[in-house]
Design a protein around this motif. Structure first.
Motif, PDB file in Angstrom:
ATOM      1  N   ASP A  81       0.611  -0.727  -0.080  1.00 15.85           N
ATOM      2  CA  ASP A  81       0.043  -0.215   0.004  1.00 15.85           C
ATOM      3  C   ASP A  81       1.234   0.840  -0.135  1.00 15.85           C
ATOM      4  OD1 ASP A  81      -2.554  -1.513   0.055  1.00 15.85           O
ATOM      5  OD2 ASP A  81      -3.067  -1.422   2.032  1.00 15.85           O
ATOM      6  N   ALA A  82       1.620   1.029   0.888  1.00 19.28           N
ATOM      7  CA  ALA A  82       2.855   2.277   1.274  1.00 19.28           C
ATOM      8  C   ALA A  82       3.393   2.757  -0.582  1.00 19.28           C
ATOM      9  CB  ALA A  82       3.679   2.295   1.677  1.00 19.28           C
ATOM     10  N   PHE A  83       3.654   1.407  -1.515  1.00 16.37           N
ATOM     11  CA  PHE A  83       4.480   1.953  -2.369  1.00 16.37           C
ATOM     12  C   PHE A  83       3.851   2.331  -3.709  1.00 16.37           C
ATOM     13  CE2 PHE A  83       8.102  -0.614  -1.382  1.00 16.37           C
ATOM     14  CZ  PHE A  83       8.724  -0.215  -2.243  1.00 16.37           C
ATOM     15  N   ALA A  84       2.386   1.959  -3.389  1.00 17.88           N
ATOM     16  CA  ALA A  84       1.152   2.338  -4.248  1.00 17.88           C
ATOM     17  C   ALA A  84       1.348   3.806  -3.708  1.00 17.88           C
ATOM     18  CB  ALA A  84       0.091   1.650  -4.145  1.00 17.88           C
ATOM     19  N   ALA A  85       0.819   4.124  -2.624  1.00 15.34           N
ATOM     20  CA  ALA A  85       0.710   5.706  -2.505  1.00 15.34           C
ATOM     21  C   ALA A  85       2.291   6.572  -2.951  1.00 15.34           C
ATOM     22  CB  ALA A  85       0.757   5.589  -1.253  1.00 15.34           C
ATOM     23  N   LEU A  86       2.973   5.637  -2.491  1.00 13.43           N
ATOM     24  CA  LEU A  86       4.229   7.062  -2.588  1.00 13.43           C
ATOM     25  C   LEU A  86       4.574   7.194  -4.629  1.00 13.43           C
ATOM     26  CD1 LEU A  86       6.832   4.705  -1.047  1.00 13.43           C
ATOM     27  CD2 LEU A  86       6.630   7.006  -0.629  1.00 13.43           C
ATOM     28  N   GLU A  87       3.775   5.894  -5.636  1.00  8.72           N
ATOM     29  CA  GLU A  87       3.751   5.791  -6.565  1.00  8.72           C
ATOM     30  C   GLU A  87       3.164   6.902  -7.355  1.00  8.72           C
ATOM     31  OE1 GLU A  87       4.366   6.041 -10.646  1.00  8.72           O
ATOM     32  OE2 GLU A  87       5.878   4.549  -9.255  1.00  8.72           O
ATOM     33  N   ARG A  88       1.787   7.278  -6.251  1.00  5.92           N
ATOM     34  CA  ARG A  88       0.538   7.681  -6.765  1.00  5.92           C
ATOM     35  C   ARG A  88       1.283   9.615  -6.769  1.00  5.92           C
ATOM     36  NH1 ARG A  88      -2.719   4.289  -3.984  1.00  5.92           N
ATOM     37  NH2 ARG A  88      -2.451   6.050  -2.081  1.00  5.92           N
ATOM     38  N   ASP A  89       2.030   9.485  -5.411  1.00  8.25           N
ATOM     39  CA  ASP A  89       2.511  10.857  -5.320  1.00  8.25           C
ATOM     40  C   ASP A  89       3.337  11.459  -5.650  1.00  8.25           C
ATOM     41  OD1 ASP A  89       0.344  11.043  -3.426  1.00  8.25           O
ATOM     42  OD2 ASP A  89       1.655  10.599  -1.821  1.00  8.25           O
ATOM     43  N   GLY A  90       4.213  10.413  -6.820  1.00  8.39           N
ATOM     44  CA  GLY A  90       4.992  10.971  -7.706  1.00  8.39           C
ATOM     45  C   GLY A  90       6.269  11.050  -6.478  1.00  8.39           C
ATOM     46  N   VAL A  91       7.007  10.504  -5.795  1.00 10.24           N
ATOM     47  CA  VAL A  91       7.419  10.257  -4.448  1.00 10.24           C
ATOM     48  C   VAL A  91       9.060   9.355  -5.608  1.00 10.24           C
ATOM     49  CG1 VAL A  91       8.671   9.604  -2.448  1.00 10.24           C
ATOM     50  CG2 VAL A  91       6.502  10.846  -2.968  1.00 10.24           C
ATOM     51  N   LEU A  92       8.157   8.290  -5.954  1.00  3.77           N
ATOM     52  CA  LEU A  92       9.138   7.832  -6.718  1.00  3.77           C
ATOM     53  C   LEU A  92       9.996   7.803  -7.588  1.00  3.77           C
ATOM     54  CD1 LEU A  92       7.071   4.262  -6.724  1.00  3.77           C
ATOM     55  CD2 LEU A  92       8.413   5.003  -4.907  1.00  3.77           C
ATOM     56  N   ARG A  93       9.022   8.598  -8.628  1.00  5.88           N
ATOM     57  CA  ARG A  93       9.832   9.265  -9.989  1.00  5.88           C
ATOM     58  C   ARG A  93      10.544  10.173  -8.918  1.00  5.88           C
ATOM     59  NH1 ARG A  93      13.279   9.986 -12.988  1.00  5.88           N
ATOM     60  NH2 ARG A  93      12.362  10.660 -14.703  1.00  5.88           N
ATOM     61  N   ARG A  94      10.554  11.209  -8.252  1.00  7.08           N
ATOM     62  CA  ARG A  94      11.103  12.100  -7.533  1.00  7.08           C
ATOM     63  C   ARG A  94      12.908  11.174  -6.970  1.00  7.08           C
ATOM     64  NH1 ARG A  94       6.570  14.299  -5.736  1.00  7.08           N
ATOM     65  NH2 ARG A  94       7.181  13.824  -3.466  1.00  7.08           N
ATOM     66  N   ILE A  95      12.793   9.619  -6.850  1.00  8.42           N
ATOM     67  CA  ILE A  95      13.339   9.329  -6.139  1.00  8.42           C
ATOM     68  C   ILE A  95      14.652   9.173  -7.443  1.00  8.42           C
ATOM     69  CG2 ILE A  95      14.199   7.387  -5.477  1.00  8.42           C
ATOM     70  CD1 ILE A  95      12.264   7.809  -3.692  1.00  8.42           C
ATOM     71  N   GLU A  96      13.830   8.448  -8.847  1.00  7.21           N
ATOM     72  CA  GLU A  96      15.020   8.127  -9.826  1.00  7.21           C
ATOM     73  C   GLU A  96      15.684   9.124  -9.882  1.00  7.21           C
ATOM     74  OE1 GLU A  96      12.205   6.479 -12.059  1.00  7.21           O
ATOM     75  OE2 GLU A  96      11.653   4.945 -10.902  1.00  7.21           O
ATOM     76  N   ARG A  97      14.756  10.746 -10.545  1.00 11.17           N
ATOM     77  CA  ARG A  97      14.996  12.115 -10.115  1.00 11.17           C
ATOM     78  C   ARG A  97      16.764  12.286  -9.813  1.00 11.17           C
ATOM     79  NH1 ARG A  97      10.100  13.836 -11.597  1.00 11.17           N
ATOM     80  NH2 ARG A  97      10.222  15.054  -9.502  1.00 11.17           N
ATOM     81  N   GLY A  98      16.647  12.376  -8.648  1.00 11.60           N
ATOM     82  CA  GLY A  98      17.902  12.403  -8.414  1.00 11.60           C
ATOM     83  C   GLY A  98      18.844  11.598  -8.787  1.00 11.60           C
ATOM     84  N   TYR A  99      18.540  10.860  -9.125  1.00 13.59           N
ATOM     85  CA  TYR A  99      20.026  10.219  -9.404  1.00 13.59           C
ATOM     86  C   TYR A  99      20.664  10.478 -10.970  1.00 13.59           C
ATOM     87  CZ  TYR A  99      20.345   8.056  -4.685  1.00 13.59           C
ATOM     88  OH  TYR A  99      19.933   7.778  -3.550  1.00 13.59           O
ATOM     89  N   ASP A 100      20.248  11.277 -11.545  1.00  8.78           N
ATOM     90  CA  ASP A 100      20.586  11.651 -12.843  1.00  8.78           C
ATOM     91  C   ASP A 100      21.298  12.219 -13.625  1.00  8.78           C
ATOM     92  OD1 ASP A 100      17.549  11.178 -13.870  1.00  8.78           O
ATOM     93  OD2 ASP A 100      16.752  12.799 -13.760  1.00  8.78           O
ATOM     94  N   ASP A 101      22.209  12.596 -12.011  1.00  7.97           N
ATOM     95  CA  ASP A 101      23.154  13.097 -12.358  1.00  7.97           C
ATOM     96  C   ASP A 101      25.158  12.032 -11.486  1.00  7.97           C
ATOM     97  OD1 ASP A 101      22.376  15.025 -13.855  1.00  7.97           O
ATOM     98  OD2 ASP A 101      22.158  16.791 -12.132  1.00  7.97           O
ATOM     99  N   TRP A 102      23.825  10.987 -11.025  1.00 10.50           N
ATOM    100  CA  TRP A 102      25.258  10.213 -10.639  1.00 10.50           C
ATOM    101  C   TRP A 102      26.115   9.919 -11.311  1.00 10.50           C
ATOM    102  CZ3 TRP A 102      26.366   4.799 -10.989  1.00 10.50           C
ATOM    103  CH2 TRP A 102      27.228   4.003 -10.273  1.00 10.50           C
ATOM    104  N   THR A 103      27.781   9.594 -10.937  1.00 12.32           N
ATOM    105  CA  THR A 103      28.543   8.807 -12.352  1.00 12.32           C
ATOM    106  C   THR A 103      29.240   8.877 -10.526  1.00 12.32           C
ATOM    107  OG1 THR A 103      30.241  11.059 -11.583  1.00 12.32           O
ATOM    108  CG2 THR A 103      28.564  10.945 -12.981  1.00 12.32           C
ATOM    109  N   ALA A 104      29.842   6.819 -11.334  1.00 12.81           N
ATOM    110  CA  ALA A 104      30.799   6.006 -10.701  1.00 12.81           C
ATOM    111  C   ALA A 104      31.806   7.082  -9.939  1.00 12.81           C
ATOM    112  CB  ALA A 104      30.980   4.800 -11.411  1.00 12.81           C
ATOM    113  N   PRO A 105      32.282   5.931  -8.976  1.00 13.73           N
ATOM    114  CA  PRO A 105      33.452   6.972  -8.158  1.00 13.73           C
ATOM    115  C   PRO A 105      34.476   6.857  -8.874  1.00 13.73           C
ATOM    116  CG  PRO A 105      32.192   6.135  -6.598  1.00 13.73           C
ATOM    117  CD  PRO A 105      31.626   5.828  -8.098  1.00 13.73           C
TER     118      PRO A 105
END
Length: 258
Positions: A231-255
């Motif tokens: 239920d929590a995952f479904a709510a996070l998907e609806r609220d856009g939280v999961l997509r925001r987490i993914e976008r937070g790593y858009d600039d990630w590069t390996a050390p």
């Protein structure tokens, strides 16, 4: 690199605060279960930041869901076979990111999905290997990963496999000519080839499967806890939280420089 590390730290800290705040709002009787969560080191899905905290795309999604559901937890990074074995052995354990296959369906209770991954056969570009379907790969030695679903899938179907203790050893084995193909599982938008200097040297020659990745929980984890987490995952998907987490790593590069 320093700017990106600070961004990841800030993202993880923000998620931790949000999780704590949501957990505090859940009735005390709902917080009577603490889960032991395991994952393998697999950047940028699950990895350690500069403070030694487990972070990553899948990790932050799992933390957000646990916080929203008010479920206590600890997270530990282990080699995949140990991480998977812990979730099979311990009644309070879950493991991510786990490929959901028919063979595993009855072994766990499933939470998610966290992500999707495409199974690809990769080859050295200079070998010019052409495959029309998976059967065309039978003459080749295929690099796999100990305990992984891809290894089981190919091994059970009689393909010649050469298992490595860590998946990212396979591209190196491929470039050295020790294997002919590498069976990789890459999420959409993955830049693992570019980040490791393999782009143009290693190329996909066949996409043959697509799977969703989950938090797989021991059968002993109460159904009510699994339901709250889903239920929590479904709510996070609806609220856009999961997509925001993914976008937070858009600039990630390996050390680099290690």
């Amino acid at each position: 690199m320093r700017r990106i590390q600070i961004t990841l730290a800030a993202l993880s800290a923000t998620l931790a605060v949000l999780s704590d705040a949501v957990a505090a709002a859940v009735p005390a009787g709902s917080r009577d279960v603490a889960l032991y969560i395991t994952a393998e080191p697999a950047a940028p899905s699950s990895m350690l930041d500069e403070r030694g905290q487990v972070v990553g795309i899948a990790t932050d999604k799992v933390r957000a869901a646990l916080g929203r559901a008010g479920v206590g937890y600890t997270i530990e990074l282990l080699p995949w076979k140990r991480a998977y074995a812990a979730a099979r052995r311990r009644a309070d354990a879950c493991v991510y990111s786990t490929t959901r296959t028919p063979e595993r369906e009855a072994l766990f209770k499933w939470v998610g999905p966290l992500d999707t991954a495409q199974w690809l056969l990769m080859a050295r570009a200079d070998r010019h290997i052409a495959l029309r379907n998976l059967e065309d790969a039978r003459p080749y030695r295929i690099g796999t990963y100990n305990g992984d679903a891809r290894d089981h899938y190919l091994r059970s179907r009689g393909f010649t496999v050469d298992a490595a203790p860590h998946d990212l050893l396979n591209p190196r084995k491929l470039l050295l000519g020790r294997i002919d193909l590498w069976v990789a599982a890459l999420r959409p938008g993955s830049v693992v080839l570019e980040q490791n200097g393999w782009a143009g040297k290693i190329v996909p020659v066949l996409a043959f499967n697509r799977h969703e990745l989950f938090l797989a929980c021991n059968r002993g984890v109460p159904d009510t806890v699994v339901e709250r987490l889903n239920d929590a995952f479904a709510a996070l998907e609806r609220d856009g939280v999961l997509r925001r987490i993914e976008r937070g790593y858009d600039d990630w590069t390996a050390p680099t420089g290690k």
